[in-house]
Design a protein around this motif. Sequence first.
Motif, mmCIF file in Angstrom:
data_model
loop_
_atom_site.group_PDB
_atom_site.id
_atom_site.type_symbol
_atom_site.label_atom_id
_atom_site.label_comp_id
_atom_site.label_asym_id
_atom_site.label_seq_id
_atom_site.Cartn_x
_atom_site.Cartn_y
_atom_site.Cartn_z
ATOM 1 N N LYS A 221 2.453 3.760 0.577
ATOM 2 C CA LYS A 221 3.059 2.432 0.618
ATOM 3 C C LYS A 221 3.495 2.018 -0.784
ATOM 4 C CE LYS A 221 0.856 0.725 4.805
ATOM 5 N NZ LYS A 221 0.111 -0.371 5.458
ATOM 6 N N TYR B 84 9.094 -12.052 4.820
ATOM 7 C CA TYR B 84 7.778 -11.446 4.641
ATOM 8 C C TYR B 84 6.719 -12.524 4.432
ATOM 9 C CZ TYR B 84 10.208 -6.992 3.631
ATOM 10 O OH TYR B 84 10.983 -5.862 3.686
ATOM 11 N N LEU C 172 10.922 -0.699 1.664
ATOM 12 C CA LEU C 172 10.273 -0.996 2.934
ATOM 13 C C LEU C 172 11.225 -0.905 4.120
ATOM 14 C CD1 LEU C 172 8.075 -4.030 1.812
ATOM 15 C CD2 LEU C 172 7.231 -1.789 2.554
ATOM 16 N N GLU C 173 12.437 -1.373 3.930
ATOM 17 C CA GLU C 173 13.370 -1.467 5.055
ATOM 18 C C GLU C 173 14.271 -0.248 5.207
ATOM 19 O OE1 GLU C 173 13.040 -3.862 7.179
ATOM 20 O OE2 GLU C 173 11.517 -4.843 5.945
ATOM 21 N N TYR D 223 -1.601 -4.714 4.632
ATOM 22 C CA TYR D 223 -0.440 -4.992 3.785
ATOM 23 C C TYR D 223 0.519 -3.808 3.717
ATOM 24 C CZ TYR D 223 -3.115 -9.056 2.354
ATOM 25 O OH TYR D 223 -3.815 -10.231 2.355
ATOM 26 N N ASP D 224 1.801 -4.138 3.571
ATOM 27 C CA ASP D 224 2.847 -3.117 3.526
ATOM 28 C C ASP D 224 3.207 -2.694 2.114
ATOM 29 O OD1 ASP D 224 3.870 -2.934 6.479
ATOM 30 O OD2 ASP D 224 3.626 -5.073 6.076
ATOM 31 N N ALA D 225 2.849 -3.494 1.120
ATOM 32 C CA ALA D 225 3.164 -3.158 -0.274
ATOM 33 C C ALA D 225 2.254 -3.946 -1.201
ATOM 34 C CB ALA D 225 4.628 -3.463 -0.596
ATOM 35 N N ARG E 106 6.258 -8.357 7.861
ATOM 36 C CA ARG E 106 5.538 -7.534 6.893
ATOM 37 C C ARG E 106 4.710 -8.444 5.979
ATOM 38 N NH1 ARG E 106 7.335 -2.263 6.798
ATOM 39 N NH2 ARG E 106 9.455 -1.845 7.531
#
Length: 275
Positions: free
Chosen positions: A157, A31, A266-267, A124-126, A3
């Motif tokens: 997100k 990450y 996220l997880e 991007y994830d966050a 990520r």
Amino acid sequence: MARKILVVLSEYGYWGEELLGPVTAFDRQGYETHFATPSGKRPVALPPSLDPAYVDPPLGRSVTTPEVALRARELDESDRLDDPISIADLVPERPYNSAPDFLRKAEAYYREIARLDETVVATYDALVIVGGSGPIVDLANNERLHELILAFARTGKPVTAECYGVACLAFARDWEDRASIIWGKHVTGHCKEYDYKDGTGFVGVDFNMGPPPYPLEYILRDATGPDGRYHGNVGKETSVIVDHPFITARSTPDSFLAGEKTVEALESGLRRYGW
């Protein structure tokens, strides 16, 4: 594939632990962390945040342990922060209504904003906004950053903000209705009891502002509206609130927890915590 997290820092000073906490959680998880500043200038930690002997005036004690001070200094002096992404290059500037040929410029602007979802947010994830006094200067009222926040929120997100970085969420709002993006949400942020009465400082500026120019708690209470709520949690050691997609942290002691909750979001799909 690992990520990727986009971490935004002020160019006028960030608080060391408020970067270290989230980055530690992200590194532990494997990450890939990328850093960004308003103009691409390298960020620098506020000197008091690297000094375990510095006594925080409102709390009457040090808020930085020797271990955290050492690790935050190592991160601040490392090459990880050497070449940050420029938000000015990433996000277009909204034209003035008085600009010549405004309608065509506005159309072009919105086309570019729409592409943020396909480029930056897809990458991007966050998004994480690090706190300290610096964000008061160049992040809180940064319209480019507001558009970035809106883009991440549109896709659901996580958007994490710490301390005075939470002001960016209060001021990020749709141009049509002007309502804050945290209207109806539960948040925390730098409470009135934690504000300095004197000595609010910035990196690269020889100016003692005295107290902060605005009380963030009051702004957050107003911005969340009648169906949301600001949580100061005064007297409690930590204050982190998760109200999807926002993760907010009150101040320095909440930095590591904020990073952990971002990872959980996220997880594990964490959507609510702390209220």
